[in-house]
Design a protein around this motif. Structure first.
Motif, PDB file in Angstrom:
ATOM      1  N   ALA A   6       0.834  -1.210   0.000  1.00  0.00           N
ATOM      2  CA  ALA A   6       0.000   0.000   0.000  1.00  0.00           C
ATOM      3  C   ALA A   6       0.857   1.244   0.000  1.00  0.00           C
ATOM      4  O   ALA A   6       0.584   2.207  -0.726  1.00  0.00           O
ATOM      5  N   LYS A   7       1.915   1.259   0.810  1.00  0.00           N
ATOM      6  CA  LYS A   7       2.779   2.449   0.881  1.00  0.00           C
ATOM      7  C   LYS A   7       3.434   2.699  -0.485  1.00  0.00           C
ATOM      8  O   LYS A   7       3.524   3.829  -0.945  1.00  0.00           O
ATOM      9  N   TYR A   8       3.881   1.598  -1.111  1.00  0.00           N
ATOM     10  CA  TYR A   8       4.515   1.714  -2.435  1.00  0.00           C
ATOM     11  C   TYR A   8       3.511   2.278  -3.432  1.00  0.00           C
ATOM     12  O   TYR A   8       3.792   3.231  -4.167  1.00  0.00           O
ATOM     13  N   LEU A   9       2.297   1.717  -3.419  1.00  0.00           N
ATOM     14  CA  LEU A   9       1.256   2.161  -4.354  1.00  0.00           C
ATOM     15  C   LEU A   9       0.911   3.637  -4.139  1.00  0.00           C
ATOM     16  O   LEU A   9       0.762   4.405  -5.097  1.00  0.00           O
ATOM     17  N   LEU A  10       0.811   4.044  -2.875  1.00  0.00           N
ATOM     18  CA  LEU A  10       0.395   5.429  -2.598  1.00  0.00           C
ATOM     19  C   LEU A  10       1.420   6.438  -3.104  1.00  0.00           C
ATOM     20  O   LEU A  10       1.064   7.545  -3.513  1.00  0.00           O
ATOM     21  N   GLU A  11       2.698   6.050  -3.099  1.00  0.00           N
ATOM     22  CA  GLU A  11       3.694   6.980  -3.655  1.00  0.00           C
ATOM     23  C   GLU A  11       3.481   7.156  -5.156  1.00  0.00           C
ATOM     24  O   GLU A  11       3.641   8.247  -5.692  1.00  0.00           O
ATOM     25  N   PHE A  12       3.070   6.081  -5.839  1.00  0.00           N
ATOM     26  CA  PHE A  12       2.745   6.216  -7.276  1.00  0.00           C
ATOM     27  C   PHE A  12       1.478   7.048  -7.445  1.00  0.00           C
ATOM     28  O   PHE A  12       1.374   7.863  -8.352  1.00  0.00           O
ATOM     29  N   GLU A  13       0.504   6.821  -6.542  1.00  0.00           N
ATOM     30  CA  GLU A  13      -0.759   7.559  -6.667  1.00  0.00           C
ATOM     31  C   GLU A  13      -0.528   9.052  -6.458  1.00  0.00           C
ATOM     32  O   GLU A  13      -1.121   9.889  -7.130  1.00  0.00           O
ATOM     33  N   ARG A  14       0.362   9.378  -5.528  1.00  0.00           N
ATOM     34  CA  ARG A  14       0.520  10.793  -5.171  1.00  0.00           C
ATOM     35  C   ARG A  14       1.496  11.533  -6.062  1.00  0.00           C
ATOM     36  O   ARG A  14       1.327  12.725  -6.292  1.00  0.00           O
TER      37      ARG A  14
END
Ligand SMILES: Cc1cc2nc3c(=O)[nH]c(=O)nc-3n(C[C@H](O)[C@H](O)[C@H](O)COP(=O)(O)OP(=O)(O)OC[C@H]3O[C@@H](n4cnc5c(N)ncnc54)[C@H](O)[C@@H]3O)c2cc1C
Length: 395
Positions: free
Chosen positions: A239-247
């Motif tokens: 999730a943390k990895y994904l959120l950096e891509f999302e943001r």
């Protein structure tokens, strides 16, 4: 950083422009320009994504081995800018930009072979099942539970604010699989078939009048354990990895510039009605332009250092915060620029000439733009991350 385009980059820009001329139909361009929701409907984004996929340009940030075009950051920027200025539909990001990097980094060989080609082909349309009632900013408080039963999990619980869940046939979700003392350790990252028995989607109407978001309920939904990405209890890392891509790993400045150009078009439409903008509106337009130029530099500088599959790190929170504030400033300027014209909404189809249609998008766009500082993590939460991880690490 050299901001002049080199001759080969100029040639690339011509190639992109020619592609847009030949493959972007007027009806898709118009549908995108009238779209006030967060993303265009699949009937608009789908045909455009298919055209990009045929050309091999659908996933600019993917590594070549998975179907990316192998572009430099400058090429990506040129491509995104030309698409935005030509009014091409926004590519739906949930599959290509969010779940795909997680599958590539944490998935097994079989999971990559199963999911990545279906993202590129458009067979799968993804939604994001992170937030729950009571678990938004405090995401680790989520309660949707997946209990192992044979080769499957049985999933029970609910998600909220799920963008385009009513269109999606796949969801990537965070679910609780354990009761570890550290709440984050009991979370797993699960891919869910939205057509499985026991999944119910209920719409939420937004104040802009669009149907973008939903509640999703799970009632004994059976999900194969082989659809879990990463180890059981390893979902927080994903999730943390994904959120950096999302943001922060997308390119926001080209779309923001296209949005600002639309405000400029609205000003012209007002002039055609004999209404000159006030000095205050013109001054604000200048300020927003300058802010956008600054943001563009920051985004380019950040992305120039990021390789495919590498997330930008906590600086993503700065990009997210700045992009959402700019998005809201531009939408607000649109309403200010069009004055009372903006309040004549919704417009009757019959009266909608080009100017009317454009002016009619400004108020719903403004209302919907309020969500940009909430989804992907609220602005206040980004400020907390910036304070803790970016500022404190400055020597
Ligand atoms: C249009 C839209 C689309 C969305 N799409 C999706 C989606 O597709 N999938 C998905 O999973 N979620 C989605 N979301 C949910 C979004 O991620 C959450 O709304 C967001 O994380 C905030 O959570 P919350 O709504 O529970 O608010 P809360 O977390 O309850 O926050 C309420 C207020 O308290 C403030 N606050 C909370 N914690 C702190 C803190 N630590 N420090 C300072 N202030 C704090 C917040 O900034 C906010 O102002 C979407 C939301 C919107 C509005």
């Amino acid at each position: 950083m050299n901001l002049e385009l080199q001759p080969e980059e100029q040639r690339f820009r011509e190639e992109v422009r020619a592609f847009l001329r030949d493959h972007l139909p007027e009806e898709l361009r118009r549908a995108q320009s009238l779209n006030t929701g967060i993303y265009p409907e699949p009937g608009v984004s789908g045909p455009w994504q298919a055209a990009l996929a045929r050309k091999g340009w659908l996933a600019p940030a993917w590594p070549v081995e998975h179907g990316g075009p192998g572009w430099t950051p400058v090429q990506r920027f040129v491509f995104e800018t030309e698409c935005a200025l030509a009014g091409a539909p926004l590519v739906h990001p949930m599959g290509i930009r969010l779940v795909a990097p997680v599958v590539m980094k944490f998935g097994t060989t079989q999971q990559k072979a199963l999911h990545l080609p279906r993202i590129l082909s458009g067979e799968d349309y993804w939604c994001q099942g992170f937030s729950e009632p009571g678990a938004g900013s405090d995401l680790a408080g989520l309660k949707t539970r997946a209990v192992a039963q044979g080769e499957d999990y049985l999933v029970n619980g609910s998600k909220i604010w799920t963008t385009h869940a009513h269109h999606a046939n796949r969801m990537f979700a965070l679910v609780r699989t354990g009761a570890d003392s550290r709440r984050q350790d009991g979370i797993s990252f699960l891919l869910i078939d939205m057509q499985a028995p026991g999944v119910t989607v209920r719409p939420i109407a937004t104040m802009g009048g669009d149907h973008d978001v939903n509640e999703v309920f799970f009632d004994n939904v059976r999900v194969p354990q082989s659809w879990r990405i990463g180890p059981e209890g390893g979902g927080w890392e994903c999730a943390k990895y994904l959120l950096e891509f999302e943001r922060g790993a997308g390119m926001s400045s080209p779309r923001l510039r296209a949005q600002l150009k639309r405000v400029g078009d609205a000003l012209q439409a007002m002039r055609r009605r004999g209404l000159e903008p006030s000095a205050a509106v013109e001054a604000r337009f200048g300020e927003v332009c300058a802010d956008l130029d600054t943001f563009e530099m920051l985004e380019l500088r950040t992305l120039a250092r990021v390789q495919p599959l590498q997330s930008p790190g906590p600086v993503a929170s700065i990009l997210k915060l700045r992009a959402s504030r700019l998005r809201q400033a531009i939408a607000q300027l649109g309403v200010q620029a069009s004055g009372l014209e903006a309040t004549r909404w919704p417009r009757q189809e019959a009266e909608a000439d080009e100017d009317d249609a454009l002016l009619g998008t400004l108020l719903p766009d403004f209302l919907n733009s309020r969500a940009f500082s909430i989804f992907g993590g609220a602005a206040e939460v980004q400020l907390g991350i910036i304070a803790k991880t970016v500022c404190f690490s400055i020597p």
